[in-house]
Design an enzyme around this catalytic site. Structure first.
Site, PDB file in Angstrom:
ATOM      1  CG  HIS A 663      -0.083   0.085   2.532  1.00  0.00           C
ATOM      2  ND1 HIS A 663       0.559  -1.013   3.066  1.00  0.00           N
ATOM      3  CD2 HIS A 663       0.188   1.129   3.369  1.00  0.00           C
ATOM      4  CE1 HIS A 663       1.188  -0.673   4.175  1.00  0.00           C
ATOM      5  NE2 HIS A 663       0.982   0.632   4.380  1.00  0.00           N
ATOM      6  CG  ASP A 665       2.219   4.792   4.657  1.00  0.00           C
ATOM      7  OD1 ASP A 665       1.470   3.786   4.658  1.00  0.00           O
ATOM      8  OD2 ASP A 665       3.355   4.814   5.168  1.00  0.00           O
ATOM      9  CG  HIS A 715       5.403   0.631   2.906  1.00  0.00           C
ATOM     10  ND1 HIS A 715       4.973   1.866   2.440  1.00  0.00           N
ATOM     11  CD2 HIS A 715       4.857   0.497   4.150  1.00  0.00           C
ATOM     12  CE1 HIS A 715       4.222   2.446   3.366  1.00  0.00           C
ATOM     13  NE2 HIS A 715       4.130   1.632   4.416  1.00  0.00           N
ATOM     14  NE  ARG A 725       7.367  -5.362  13.185  1.00  0.00           N
ATOM     15  CZ  ARG A 725       7.185  -4.873  11.966  1.00  0.00           C
ATOM     16  NH1 ARG A 725       6.273  -5.426  11.168  1.00  0.00           N
ATOM     17  NH2 ARG A 725       7.881  -3.842  11.549  1.00  0.00           N
TER      18      ARG A 725
END
Length: 734
Positions: A663, A665, A715, A725
């Site tokens: 995608h 940002d 990314h 995480r």
């Protein structure tokens, strides 16, 4: 040869001259060598008396002290007429000098007087006045205002007698001293006023007032008339009204605190060229003393309000480089929120300190009562020092207790202030009501433009008191119905003539800004970012951030226009994760999201937004103050608001959402901060920039990726294969 008639005529002529006020020897007085003897009456060695002797010693002035150790029977001269005992003591002590025609006597009060020059200059000024007796003058009349009309009106200057300073040739001095009897409780100033108003004696004995303060400067009512002058290696006081430089300065009446302020400079105490010349004069060197012989200290800690960074408070105290077996510990906790901090600290070190006392809110002691209790405990164990530290102070200098002890002052505070502000732990001056007033040198002292040890009327927050100064029956008190505890004890100390000092020679610490302290969160210190930025930075900014911010330092480039650098401490990362898990309302990872305007998220994650935990405005401050400067360094020519609408913590788990599809940002640039550690907390994970086939895997905890958004840097989030995480994301300048 003269005949007997001629000789008799000559004798008669001399007698007639003297009868009409002519002194046959006056023409030769200026050519004659005179000795100066300063005489003072002091029944106890106060701090003011020690300062007086320091000033006379500086100028090698010969001083005779009368009355030391005797009971004072001269009345309460601070508030009422009195002081006749001084004259009676002087009569006894000075009779041996009454016929010395080579001696000049100078009487000076001592508790509130500073000499600024030596005998030669004092004698010169005295002789220029062409008088046999000179009395100091002031602008107000005491103790009988009805006598004002009887004073001869001077051409210029202060009109009224002040008996705190006067001098004359020894025979005339003796005559003035003995012109009539006086009772111990009668007023000495009235005694000399009546002498001066006796016109026949005034003219016959050549008595004059020092109207223009050539010799004597009485400060009461004349503060606006004087000004400190700094000329290289000298500091002096000028009477700007009459253009004189007085030799002796008297803080009579309510001007004593102003004299204390002037005393920080006069008599070679501090000069512009050489700084603080007096700072080492009474110093103790603890390096010459075995630790087993160190002074015993009552360490008195007061937590009177909800306080940020309380763990750091106790850590600073724990780190003092002073043997704990030479300290008693007293802790007063007035806030249950911090009870466990105090309890844990006391339990950890109870076998190290000589004794420990912890007073909790349930004991129902007021702040003043608790402070009195600590002071009384100091007396009970006969401590050498009482060291007060309030919870809003952070003392990061572990040597500061030693440095304070070494100054050997009755009361001394290390200068601390709110960083970049003038709010500090001392007042340079108090007004007549005892409240704060700013002295001329306050700003210079707080900013460190003048370094030294400064006599001040008020200290608070952190200070050291010599135990012998608060022994019963003279123990001061913090308790008052009308003043806060610090104001009360400082007033008691001032009333006892005990000097208080603030020291800014060494960096000691800082005061916290206690406005708007958050208490409703798991880690309230996170919310201190803008209120106490320096303390916040020490706890939460990664030490390597400042290197990355340096314009001359390269930042690691791991992919085209993708930078990697440290920004937040591991403590911040832990605390933010714990805050999010404590809040617990993670999104479900679906496209429908009521938190967003429009209610739809195109590339959803399991996350919590900063505004959900009340941290949005703090995080925006972080972006503008800490992220923005590095962005503008790395992306040269870019200047944005460094503002973000989307600020959120993402949680990746194999059984929830392990990864994120490719995608762009919705940002000009993005930061992606690792909040935990690969290999310890999770396996897998990372980010891959698809256009460049370049990945960042195993980003260190507290480090961030910074990369462009929108167009060039598509990314994806690589799968987390085990554990959990956490990352912190901001889409900046959308």
């Amino acid at each position: 040869m003269k005949t007997m008639a001629q000789y008799s005529f000559f004798i008669l002529f001399i007698i007639l001259l003297q009868a009409f006020g002519f002194d046959a020897s006056s023409g030769s007085k200026a050519d004659k060598e005179y000795e100066l003897l300063v005489v003072t009456v002091a029944t106890e060695e106060t701090d003011g008396f020690k300062r007086f002797l320091r000033s006379t010693d500086k100028y090698d002035v010969n001083v005779k002290v009368v009355g030391m150790g005797e009971e004072w029977t001269g009345g309460d001269i601070v508030n009422w007429p009195g002081g006749g005992q001084k004259i009676n003591l002087l009569k006894t002590a000075l009779e041996e000098y009454k016929d010395r025609d080579d001696l000049i006597l100078l009487f000076s009060d001592s508790y509130d007087v500073i000499f600024t020059t030596g005998a030669e200059e004092i004698i010169r000024k005295f002789q220029e006045m062409d008088a046999n007796l000179v009395i100091s003058a002031e602008s107000s009349i005491w103790p009988d205002p009805t006598l004002a009309s009887q004073y001869p009106e001077p051409e210029v200057g202060y009109p009224f007698v002040c008996s705190g300073l006067y001098m004359g040739y020894a025979p005339y001095f003796w005559s003035a001293l003995t012109y009539r009897d006086i009772a111990d409780k009668d007023d000495d100033q009235l005694f000399y006023t009546q002498l001066y108003l006796d016109s026949s004696r005034r003219e016959e004995w050549k008595i004059k007032l020092d109207h223009v303060a050539s010799l004597f400067m009485n400060l009461n009512g004349a503060r606006d008339d004087v000004k400190l002058l700094f000329e290289g290696a000298n500091s002096m006081l000028q009477n700007t009204k009459y253009r004189t430089v007085p030799a002796i300065i008297h803080g009579n009446g309510p001007s004593k605190l102003y004299l204390n302020q002037l005393g920080n400079y006069l008599a070679n105490y501090w000069t512009q060229d050489k700084g603080c010349l007096a700072c080492g004069e009474e110093r103790i060197d603890l390096r010459t003393i075995e630790e087993t012989e160190y002074p015993v200290v009552m360490l008195a800690l007061f937590i009177e309000q909800q306080t940020p960074f309380i763990d750091e408070y106790f850590k600073n105290i724990e780190d003092f480089n002073y043997p704990k077996n030479k300290m008693h510990l007293y802790i007063h906790v007035n806030v249950m929120l911090h009870y466990h901090h105090a309890k844990n600290f006391a339990a950890k070190w109870e076998n190290e300190y000589l004794s420990t006392t912890t007073v909790i809110p349930a004991y129902e002691r007021s702040e003043g009562e608790a402070r009195d209790e600590a002071l009384n405990l100091c007396n009970e164990v006969e401590c050498d020092y009482h060291f007060v530290i309030d919870s809003n102070v952070r003392l990061f200098n572990p040597e500061i207790l030693k440095r304070l002890i070494e100054q050997n002052k009755p009361v001394i505070a290390p200068m601390v202030n709110i960083p970049d502000k003038l709010w500090s732990n001392f007042w340079g001056e108090v007004n007549l009501e005892g409240y704060y007033a700013r002295s001329d040198d306050y700003v210079d002292i707080v900013k460190g433009n003048r370094k030294g040890v400064w006599n001040v009327p008020f200290v608070s927050t952190v200070y050291l008191i010599q135990g012998k100064r608060v022994r019963s029956p003279n123990t001061p008190s913090y308790v008052s119905a009308h003043m806060d505890p610090d104001m009360k004890i400082c007033k008691d100390l001032r009333d006892q003539g005990i000097f208080m000092y603030v020291m800014n020679i060494y960096e000691a610490g800082r005061i916290l800004n206690m406005d708007g302290v958050e208490t409703s969160h798991l880690h309230n210190d996170l919310w201190q970012m803008s209120l106490n930025p320096k303390q916040w930075e020490e706890k939460y900014i990664h030490p390597g951030y400042w290197t990355a911010k340096d314009p001359d330092t390269d930042v690691e480039l791991i992919c085209p226009d993708v930078y990697l650098f440290p920004i937040l401490s591991e403590t911040f990362a832990d605390h933010l994760v714990e805050e999010m898990e404590n809040f617990g309302q993670w999104s479900n990872g679906g496209n429908q999201d009521t938190r967003l305007e429009g209610g739809y998220e195109n590339v959803p994650t399991r996350d919590i937004h900063m505004n959900q935990i009340g941290y949005e405005k703090h995080w925006l401050y972080f972006l503008s103050h800490y992220v923005g400067p590095i962005c503008e360094k790395l992306y040269w020519g870019y200047s944005g608001r460094h503002y973000a609408i989307m600020n959120f913590v993402v949680r990746y788990r194999p059984d929830e959402q392990p990864s994120l599809r490719p995608h762009h940002d919705s940002s000009t640039y993005t930061i992606n901060i690792a909040l935990n550690t690969q290999g310890k907390d999770y396996e897998g994970g990372g980010a891959r920039f698809t256009r460049y086939n370049c990945s960042c895997i195993g980003l260190k905890k507290g480090w961030t990726l910074m990369h462009p958004g929108k167009l060039t840097h598509q990314h994806e989030g690589l799968p987390t294969t085990n554990g959990t995480r956490y990352i912190m994301i901001s889409f900046i300048d959308p």
